[in-house]
Scaffold this active site. Sequence first.
Site, PDB file in Angstrom:
ATOM      1  N   HIS A 150      -4.355   3.119   8.449  1.00  0.00           N
ATOM      2  CA  HIS A 150      -2.923   2.241   9.145  1.00  0.00           C
ATOM      3  C   HIS A 150      -2.048   3.514   9.577  1.00  0.00           C
ATOM      4  O   HIS A 150      -1.922   4.578   8.562  1.00  0.00           O
ATOM      5  CB  HIS A 150      -2.262   1.448   8.272  1.00  0.00           C
ATOM      6  N   GLU A 193       0.864  -1.156  -0.045  1.00  0.00           N
ATOM      7  CA  GLU A 193       0.032  -0.153  -0.054  1.00  0.00           C
ATOM      8  C   GLU A 193       0.917   1.130   0.075  1.00  0.00           C
ATOM      9  O   GLU A 193       2.150   1.373  -0.160  1.00  0.00           O
ATOM     10  CB  GLU A 193      -0.886   0.255   1.246  1.00  0.00           C
TER      11      GLU A 193
END
Length: 736
Positions: free
Chosen positions: A316, A268
Site C-alpha cells: 500500500h 496497519e
Amino acid sequence: MFHARLQLLRHGRPARPCLFCRSRSSNSSRTYSSISGTPPPSPITSLSTDSTLPNLRIGRHTRVIFQGFTGRQATANARESLAWGTNIVGGVTPGRSGEHLGLPLLPSVRAAVETLKPDATGIYVPASLAPAAIEEAIAAEVPLVVAVAEHIPLHAMLRIHAMLKTQSVTRLVGANSPGIISAVGACRIGFQPLPCFSPGSGAGTRVGIAARSGTLSYEAVASTTRAGLGQSLCVGVGGDIVAGTDLREALTVLADDPETDAIALIGEIGGTSELEAAAWIEAYHKQAQAAGVQPKPIVALIGGTHAAVEGRIMGHAGAFALPGEPTAQEKIAALERAGASIVDHPEKFGQAIKARLDALLGSGASGSSLFGQAGSTTQRRGMHTSSLGRSNGRRPTIQTPRTTSRTVTQKRSIYISQDATFDLLRKQGVNAAPYSGHGTQRYLAISIDRSSKSPCILAAPSYDGTTPSSQSNIRRFPFNYHAGVDGLLTARVANHLGLDTLSSTASTEGLRKLLRVLYTTFIEHEAYLVETAVVSRLADIKVVHARLGLDDVAFGQRQAAGDETTLQLAAVTPPPEADALETQAKAGGIVYVTLKDKEGSAPGTIGTLVNGAGLAMNTVDALAGLGGQATNFLDTGGKATSETVKTCFQVLLQDPRVRVIFVNVFGGLTLGDMIARGVLLAFQETNVTVPVVVRIRGTNEAEGQEIIRSSGLPLFAYDSFDDAAAKAIELSNEKA
C-alpha cells in the site's frame, strides 16, 4: 443534528437535505436494534463535528452515479452492483450523452448533479485522471465521493484535501480504496466481492467494518458470515498516505449506526490513524459508561508487526512509517488499553466478535461490568474453538500477537543522497555542509501529517543521527498546503527547538528562511520528506544533514514527461542496492520484498505467495505468531493471473532459504480457481523442489480447492489459515 443541509450551495441552487436527514425521514419506522435495545450515546454528535460524516450512511435510498461510466471496468462493476440492488441512476463520461446500460449518460458531473440528483459517485477512471475527476465531483457538491484508483501522486491528494477543507458538503472515501458497501442496504460503491457479504439475521448479528486493507476486510467479512453473523456498513478507508476518510471517522459513523451491533477495525503500519481510533474508542467507552449503556464490541487487527520494513513501502502507498510515527506494536497496545480486543488473523474476527456479542447477551446487556476491559490473553491458536463461548458471562479471551518483530533496514525506492540534497539547498542560499562535531544538532523536516491531511514541520530539539522515529521529543506542526509556513508557526517551531533563547531575532529569522526553502523543495519536487539536522552557530542556521524522499509515482511521471530537474536528480541519485529477486518480481507486476533481520542475516524458511498487500503483511505476522519465519513479503496484486502465480513461484524458488511455499489467497478480484490453476501451471513449467501448502478462500474458493485436491500433485490444501500455517511450519522444520 447536523448542519450539512444548512450549507448554501455555491452555485445558487437550493440546498438539498443532507443524506443523513433524508435517510432518517425515509426510514422513520426504523428503531434502534442494539443488544440492549437502547441506543448507545451518539458519538457523532458528541465526538465529532464534521457535517459530512453522515454521507457515509449509504443504503437503498442512496442515488449513485459512476464517473468513467462507459469504461470496461465501470461497466462490469455497474452490472454487478445493479443486480445486487445498488440504486445506480446513471453516469458520466466526459463529452458524451445518451444512455449506457439503460441508464442516463451525462457529459459532466455538474450535468449529472442537476439531472440525476445523486447522493454519491464512484470514480472508475485511471489514476492519471482520478485527481481531476475527484475535483470535479467536489466542485459539483456530490455528497459522497468514492475513489478506488491507486497510484495517485501524493501531492495531488494533498491539493484535493486542501480543497475539501474549504467546503462542508462533500465527503471523500479513498483513494486506493475498495470502496464502501452496505450489506443491509444492498448498496455497493466499490469493487468488493459481493458473494462474501450477508445482511445477517437481524439485531445482534450485524458487524460494521472499518479497514485500511481491502483483502483483510474481505477475510473479515467471510469470517463473520461463517460465524453466523452478517455485515452492516463496511468502509474501506484505503491504503493511501492521506486517506479521505480515516479509521476514527469510520468508527464514529459505525458506532452511531442503528444497523451495526459490533465493529471490526483493521489497521496497519504507517500513520497515526490507529492511535486516533484508540483515543476515540476510549472516549466512546467513557461516554457509554456515563450514560449507563453498553458500548458496541470492537475487535481489531493491525498488520505489520513482523512485516514492517523500515523506509520501505509494504504494498500500500501508505504502508510505511514516516519519522515520529508509531510502530504496529504501539498501535496494538493503544487499542488494547482503550478496550478493543485484538486478533492476529482476520479469519478469527467472526468467532471473536460472536463471543463478545454472546457475552453481552449472557450478561443481560444491562450493566457496565464488562465496560472497558481489554480482556486479551495470549493463545497460540483456537479462535474457532468452543473455548471462546460466553466464558461465564465475562468477556472471552482473545489472542494477542507477540510484540517482538524483525526490523529490516531498506530504503524506499527514491531517496536523494545527502550530497545531491545539499546541492539543491545551497542553490537556494542555504548554508549546508556535513556536521563538524561542533554545536547541538536539532532535527528539522517537512513531511506529511496524515491526521490533518496536510504538510507538517517535524522538529526535535536534539538529534543523535539515528532514526528520528525513536525520539520521544519530536513534534508535528501541521500547516495549510497552499499557505505554506508563516511567522507564527516559525516562532512555535523555534520555541520547541530552543532557538528562541539563542540570539532570538537572528536565529528565528534564519529558521524562517530555511523553512521556506524546505517547503519550496517539498512542493517543487513533490516530496514526502525533506529531512535535515541543523546547528545554530553565531546566529546562523547551518544544515549538517539532509535527505530528500520523493513520491515514486510522481517522480516516475515527471521523469517520463522529461522534466529537466527530475532528470538531473535521477542522474545523481544512486540506484538502490540491487535485489535480483525484487527486480524480477517487479517486472512481472509483483510486489516482492526480501525479509532479513536488522543485522542483515536471513533466518526465514517459508516463502509466501499472497494476494493483497494487507493480507501479505498479515501472513508474515501470523506465521511469526505461530513460530514460523517468512523469507519474504509478496503481493501478487489485485488482478493476479495464472501466469502471475507461475512467476511468483519462479521468484520464490530462487531464494535458497525457501524450504516450503505457502500460498495464502483470498479471492476478491483474484479468483480462487485462477490461483489454483496458476499453482498447477507452476508445477508444470517450473522445477518445484519444495513442498507447497495452499489455502484458498473467497470468490470461487470451492472450485479452487477442488482443483488443488484433484490435481494428483504433492500439494497440501487447507481451508483454515491456522491449519495451513501449522503445516507449512511443520514442513519447513522437517527440511532443516
